[in-house]
Design a protein around this motif. Structure first.
Motif, PDB file in Angstrom:
ATOM      1  N   GLU A 151       0.831  -1.205   0.000  1.00 58.65           N
ATOM      2  CA  GLU A 151       0.000   0.000   0.000  1.00 58.65           C
ATOM      3  C   GLU A 151       0.865   1.254   0.000  1.00 58.65           C
ATOM      4  N   GLU A 152       1.944   1.225   0.786  1.00 57.39           N
ATOM      5  CA  GLU A 152       2.845   2.376   0.815  1.00 57.39           C
ATOM      6  C   GLU A 152       3.496   2.588  -0.544  1.00 57.39           C
ATOM      7  N   LEU A 153       3.943   1.485  -1.158  1.00 59.45           N
ATOM      8  CA  LEU A 153       4.579   1.589  -2.469  1.00 59.45           C
ATOM      9  C   LEU A 153       3.615   2.161  -3.501  1.00 59.45           C
ATOM     10  N   ALA A 154       2.349   1.760  -3.406  1.00 62.27           N
ATOM     11  CA  ALA A 154       1.379   2.143  -4.427  1.00 62.27           C
ATOM     12  C   ALA A 154       0.796   3.534  -4.207  1.00 62.27           C
ATOM     13  N   PHE A 155       0.587   3.922  -2.947  1.00 62.36           N
ATOM     14  CA  PHE A 155      -0.230   5.106  -2.696  1.00 62.36           C
ATOM     15  C   PHE A 155       0.465   6.246  -1.960  1.00 62.36           C
ATOM     16  N   ARG A 156       1.588   6.001  -1.315  1.00 62.44           N
ATOM     17  CA  ARG A 156       2.225   7.074  -0.555  1.00 62.44           C
ATOM     18  C   ARG A 156       3.340   7.708  -1.366  1.00 62.44           C
ATOM     19  N   ARG A 157       3.391   9.014  -1.372  1.00 62.34           N
ATOM     20  CA  ARG A 157       4.375   9.725  -2.174  1.00 62.34           C
ATOM     21  C   ARG A 157       5.793   9.359  -1.767  1.00 62.34           C
ATOM     22  N   LEU A 158       6.680   9.318  -2.768  1.00 62.29           N
ATOM     23  CA  LEU A 158       8.058   8.900  -2.528  1.00 62.29           C
ATOM     24  C   LEU A 158       8.775   9.832  -1.561  1.00 62.29           C
ATOM     25  N   ASP A 159       8.543  11.145  -1.667  1.00 71.01           N
ATOM     26  CA  ASP A 159       9.277  12.054  -0.787  1.00 71.01           C
ATOM     27  C   ASP A 159       8.926  11.817   0.675  1.00 71.01           C
ATOM     28  N   ARG A 160       7.663  11.412   0.956  1.00 70.44           N
ATOM     29  CA  ARG A 160       7.265  11.096   2.328  1.00 70.44           C
ATOM     30  C   ARG A 160       7.965   9.833   2.807  1.00 70.44           C
ATOM     31  N   ARG A 161       7.986   8.819   1.961  1.00 68.02           N
ATOM     32  CA  ARG A 161       8.635   7.560   2.337  1.00 68.02           C
ATOM     33  C   ARG A 161      10.143   7.740   2.486  1.00 68.02           C
ATOM     34  N   LEU A 162      10.721   8.564   1.630  1.00 64.89           N
ATOM     35  CA  LEU A 162      12.149   8.845   1.718  1.00 64.89           C
ATOM     36  C   LEU A 162      12.472   9.580   3.017  1.00 64.89           C
ATOM     37  N   ALA A 163      11.657  10.570   3.359  1.00 65.03           N
ATOM     38  CA  ALA A 163      11.867  11.310   4.609  1.00 65.03           C
ATOM     39  C   ALA A 163      11.781  10.368   5.808  1.00 65.03           C
ATOM     40  N   GLU A 164      10.811   9.463   5.783  1.00 60.50           N
ATOM     41  CA  GLU A 164      10.660   8.510   6.884  1.00 60.50           C
ATOM     42  C   GLU A 164      11.884   7.605   6.992  1.00 60.50           C
ATOM     43  N   ALA A 165      12.385   7.131   5.854  1.00 63.17           N
ATOM     44  CA  ALA A 165      13.572   6.268   5.856  1.00 63.17           C
ATOM     45  C   ALA A 165      14.784   7.010   6.411  1.00 63.17           C
ATOM     46  N   LEU A 166      14.932   8.274   6.060  1.00 62.34           N
ATOM     47  CA  LEU A 166      16.067   9.057   6.551  1.00 62.34           C
ATOM     48  C   LEU A 166      15.967   9.281   8.056  1.00 62.34           C
ATOM     49  N   VAL A 167      14.770   9.589   8.534  1.00 63.12           N
ATOM     50  CA  VAL A 167      14.574   9.800   9.974  1.00 63.12           C
ATOM     51  C   VAL A 167      14.894   8.519  10.747  1.00 63.12           C
ATOM     52  N   ARG A 220      11.574  19.640  10.404  1.00 60.04           N
ATOM     53  CA  ARG A 220      10.819  19.720   9.148  1.00 60.04           C
ATOM     54  C   ARG A 220      10.810  18.372   8.435  1.00 60.04           C
ATOM     55  N   LEU A 221      11.940  17.665   8.481  1.00 59.56           N
ATOM     56  CA  LEU A 221      11.998  16.353   7.838  1.00 59.56           C
ATOM     57  C   LEU A 221      11.060  15.376   8.544  1.00 59.56           C
ATOM     58  N   ALA A 222      11.000  15.444   9.869  1.00 56.60           N
ATOM     59  CA  ALA A 222      10.112  14.561  10.631  1.00 56.60           C
ATOM     60  C   ALA A 222       8.650  14.856  10.304  1.00 56.60           C
ATOM     61  N   ARG A 223       8.309  16.133  10.138  1.00 54.92           N
ATOM     62  CA  ARG A 223       6.926  16.483   9.774  1.00 54.92           C
ATOM     63  C   ARG A 223       6.580  15.933   8.400  1.00 54.92           C
ATOM     64  N   LEU A 224       7.527  16.021   7.474  1.00 56.51           N
ATOM     65  CA  LEU A 224       7.296  15.471   6.136  1.00 56.51           C
ATOM     66  C   LEU A 224       7.107  13.961   6.210  1.00 56.51           C
ATOM     67  N   ALA A 225       7.904  13.292   7.043  1.00 59.74           N
ATOM     68  CA  ALA A 225       7.810  11.836   7.183  1.00 59.74           C
ATOM     69  C   ALA A 225       6.457  11.415   7.741  1.00 59.74           C
TER      70      ALA A 225
END
Length: 228
Positions: A151-167, A220-225
């Motif tokens: 579901e994340e791969l299909a529906f969640r924007r990449l920049d959000r997932r990237l921010a979460e991975a970085l955090v 800001r990165l955490a908020r994006l995540a």
């Protein structure tokens, strides 16, 4: 404990460290202790590869295993990870269907696992309701996790997932990872991740270096995540 010197005792100790096996009946516990083995797998080794037969039900006692698909082009997509106390949903599926593996696994650290031979696995499914319950409940949980990943791969924007991975990966305000590493993690192409990182840099959220990403605006990165 040296599991090579006393494999039955090592298996018994391994059972005690697996929460899903807390309710095993005495007969099933004795069978697992007698016929299963504790194995140690080196970091970067492959517990299984695509096309290989499934010979044992593995439960991780310590360490972490990454399960991924590798395309003919060489692109990798992480399906899920198996951490301490967990079993592999693909292994369970292959054992139940008597089919070979369709993906590969990679040890991200030294891994200690309890290996229950396929024959014993099938025997206990038929004779021990406690073992059957533990296997099926674990399988159901992992399938749910896998659906959430898709579901994340299909529906969640990449920049959000990237921010979460970085955090999640950050240590002392920095992430040690290549663009390829992050692309594998996110199930995307390296070029796409590189563009997304560049956009985060232009927004002042990160600073890019060779093999390292500095987080320059952690709040800001955490908020994006956290955003959907």
């Amino acid at each position: 404990m040296d599991h090579r010197a006393n494999p039955a005792a090592a298996a018994e100790a391994g059972i005690d460290r697996i929460a899903d096996f807390a309710g095993l009946d005495a007969e099933a516990r004795e069978q697992v202790a007698r016929r299963a083995r504790v194995v140690q797998l080196p970091k970067d080794s492959h517990p299984f590869v695509a096309g290989a037969p499934c010979e044992a039900y593995l439960i991780v006692i310590e360490g972490c295993v990454r399960v991924q698909i590798v395309a003919e082009s060489g692109r990798e997509i992480v399906l899920y990870r198996v951490a301490s106390g967990e079993s592999c949903v693909l292994t369970t599926s292959c054992l139940l269907k008597h089919e070979p593996y369709s993906a590969e696994a990679l040890c991200e650290s030294v891994v200690t696992a309890l290996a229950i031979p396929a024959g014993l696995f099938h025997d206990l499914l038929g004779t021990s309701s406690a073992f059957r319950k533990a296997v099926l409940e674990s399988y159901a949980t992992r399938v749910t996790d896998l659906i959430m990943t898709f579901e994340e791969l299909a529906f969640r924007r990449l920049d959000r997932r990237l921010a979460e991975a970085l955090v999640e990966r950050a240590v002392d305000g920095a992430v040690t990872a290549t663009h390829h590493d992050l692309a594998v993690e996110l199930g995307s192409a390296r070029e796409v991740v590189s563009r997304a990182l560049k956009a985060l840099e232009q927004d002042g959220l990160v600073g890019l270096g060779r093999g390292m990403i500095r987080i320059t605006a952690p709040d800001r990165l955490a908020r994006l995540a956290r955003s959907v």
